[in-house]
Design a protein around this motif. Sequence first.
Motif, PDB file in Angstrom:
ATOM      1  N   LEU A  76      31.730  15.517  47.382  1.00  0.00           N
ATOM      2  CA  LEU A  76      30.954  15.346  46.125  1.00  0.00           C
ATOM      3  C   LEU A  76      29.503  14.949  46.096  1.00  0.00           C
ATOM      4  O   LEU A  76      28.910  15.212  45.642  1.00  0.00           O
ATOM      5  CB  LEU A  76      31.709  14.576  44.843  1.00  0.00           C
ATOM      6  CG  LEU A  76      33.117  15.742  44.639  1.00  0.00           C
ATOM      7  CD1 LEU A  76      34.042  14.202  44.189  1.00  0.00           C
ATOM      8  CD2 LEU A  76      32.766  16.559  43.283  1.00  0.00           C
ATOM      9  N   CYS A  79      27.394  17.642  48.083  1.00  0.00           N
ATOM     10  CA  CYS A  79      26.931  18.008  47.482  1.00  0.00           C
ATOM     11  C   CYS A  79      26.056  17.914  45.738  1.00  0.00           C
ATOM     12  O   CYS A  79      25.119  18.414  45.685  1.00  0.00           O
ATOM     13  CB  CYS A  79      28.014  18.957  46.774  1.00  0.00           C
ATOM     14  SG  CYS A  79      29.173  19.980  47.792  1.00  0.00           S
ATOM     15  N   LEU A  80      26.202  16.539  45.169  1.00  0.00           N
ATOM     16  CA  LEU A  80      25.266  15.933  44.419  1.00  0.00           C
ATOM     17  C   LEU A  80      24.274  15.741  45.974  1.00  0.00           C
ATOM     18  O   LEU A  80      22.986  16.098  45.070  1.00  0.00           O
ATOM     19  CB  LEU A  80      25.801  14.438  44.028  1.00  0.00           C
ATOM     20  CG  LEU A  80      26.826  14.871  42.863  1.00  0.00           C
ATOM     21  CD1 LEU A  80      27.559  13.024  42.993  1.00  0.00           C
ATOM     22  CD2 LEU A  80      26.633  15.439  41.772  1.00  0.00           C
ATOM     23  N   LYS A  81      24.228  15.074  46.948  1.00  0.00           N
ATOM     24  CA  LYS A  81      22.706  15.446  47.808  1.00  0.00           C
ATOM     25  C   LYS A  81      21.815  16.184  47.599  1.00  0.00           C
ATOM     26  O   LYS A  81      20.931  16.262  47.473  1.00  0.00           O
ATOM     27  CB  LYS A  81      22.984  14.236  48.200  1.00  0.00           C
ATOM     28  CG  LYS A  81      21.789  13.937  49.007  1.00  0.00           C
ATOM     29  CD  LYS A  81      21.020  12.942  49.090  1.00  0.00           C
ATOM     30  CE  LYS A  81      19.592  12.172  49.735  1.00  0.00           C
ATOM     31  NZ  LYS A  81      18.633  12.899  49.380  1.00  0.00           N
ATOM     32  N   TYR A  84      20.284  17.425  44.576  1.00  0.00           N
ATOM     33  CA  TYR A  84      19.115  16.404  43.686  1.00  0.00           C
ATOM     34  C   TYR A  84      17.740  17.471  44.802  1.00  0.00           C
ATOM     35  O   TYR A  84      16.757  16.704  44.237  1.00  0.00           O
ATOM     36  CB  TYR A  84      19.492  15.434  44.138  1.00  0.00           C
ATOM     37  CG  TYR A  84      20.415  15.078  43.044  1.00  0.00           C
ATOM     38  CD1 TYR A  84      19.606  15.457  40.816  1.00  0.00           C
ATOM     39  CD2 TYR A  84      21.668  14.442  42.409  1.00  0.00           C
ATOM     40  CE1 TYR A  84      20.399  14.701  40.314  1.00  0.00           C
ATOM     41  CE2 TYR A  84      22.350  13.255  41.939  1.00  0.00           C
ATOM     42  CZ  TYR A  84      21.775  14.827  40.500  1.00  0.00           C
ATOM     43  OH  TYR A  84      22.536  13.996  39.453  1.00  0.00           O
ATOM     44  N   THR A  99      22.002  10.320  42.493  1.00  0.00           N
ATOM     45  CA  THR A  99      23.626  10.744  43.810  1.00  0.00           C
ATOM     46  C   THR A  99      24.441   9.648  43.581  1.00  0.00           C
ATOM     47  O   THR A  99      25.462   9.507  43.416  1.00  0.00           O
ATOM     48  CB  THR A  99      22.924  10.936  44.686  1.00  0.00           C
ATOM     49  OG1 THR A  99      22.199  12.063  45.478  1.00  0.00           O
ATOM     50  CG2 THR A  99      24.766  11.351  45.909  1.00  0.00           C
ATOM     51  N   SER A 102      25.447   8.901  39.666  1.00  0.00           N
ATOM     52  CA  SER A 102      25.902  10.643  39.366  1.00  0.00           C
ATOM     53  C   SER A 102      27.670  10.389  39.914  1.00  0.00           C
ATOM     54  O   SER A 102      28.458  10.240  39.336  1.00  0.00           O
ATOM     55  CB  SER A 102      25.423  12.139  39.973  1.00  0.00           C
ATOM     56  OG  SER A 102      23.722  12.109  39.398  1.00  0.00           O
ATOM     57  N   TYR A 103      27.567   9.474  41.180  1.00  0.00           N
ATOM     58  CA  TYR A 103      29.445   9.413  41.437  1.00  0.00           C
ATOM     59  C   TYR A 103      29.115   8.234  41.089  1.00  0.00           C
ATOM     60  O   TYR A 103      31.044   8.350  40.700  1.00  0.00           O
ATOM     61  CB  TYR A 103      28.813   9.550  43.066  1.00  0.00           C
ATOM     62  CG  TYR A 103      30.019   9.128  43.653  1.00  0.00           C
ATOM     63  CD1 TYR A 103      31.303   9.848  44.028  1.00  0.00           C
ATOM     64  CD2 TYR A 103      30.439   7.769  44.035  1.00  0.00           C
ATOM     65  CE1 TYR A 103      32.748   9.237  44.714  1.00  0.00           C
ATOM     66  CE2 TYR A 103      31.486   7.288  44.668  1.00  0.00           C
ATOM     67  CZ  TYR A 103      33.103   8.241  44.854  1.00  0.00           C
ATOM     68  OH  TYR A 103      34.244   8.070  45.178  1.00  0.00           O
TER      69      TYR A 103
END
Length: 202
Positions: A76, A79-81, A84, A99, A102-103
């Motif tokens: 996760l 994927c977030l990194k 963005y 990131t 969001s996490y």
Amino acid sequence: MSSFKAGRRRRSSSLMYTEPTESLEHISDQAALPNLNAEWVNAKGILYLFVIHWLRNKWKVLIIFKLGAWGIHFVLIVCLKIFYDIMPGMTQEVSWTLTNISYMFGSYLMFHYVRGVPFDFNSGAYDNLNMWEQIDNGDQYTPTKKFLFFVPICLFLVSTHYTHYDLTYFTINLLATMAVVIAKLPMAHRLRIGLFSGQPDD
């Protein structure tokens, strides 16, 4: 039973209250069936399985892996990194900060805000507990809870490093991390903030 209901009442002016312990009925309901909502969190890491098979006159090696609940946190974050990073005009500092935020938001929402179980298989035995309190029957300092405690801290340290220790980004990342880490401490066990959660159920 009436004293149990009276114990759940709180004044409307109170911003914080402590969720009372379960009655004997709730405890027996919780012990009757496994809590599938919290048991999956104990699946650790990534398990690699090498499968060798014969295909078109050649031996082929397939690598099949099963991603555990511990490994999904890293997936996760990556994927977030990536999400963005592919946005145009996004700097590394803003990308790492988003990131982190969001996490932390997703972690707080999943583990500390939502109460109960998403499926009805245990007659509401866990309706007044959030997922953090359901993991390992509420025991503190288990391996799973230690892992879930240190992932936000490690992400904070990484995001602080890649934002070059800028004070603004540091403050934003620190506040997001503290919101999640404080909720995981034993002093916050069964503690509810009335601003963010509704009245307790009977």
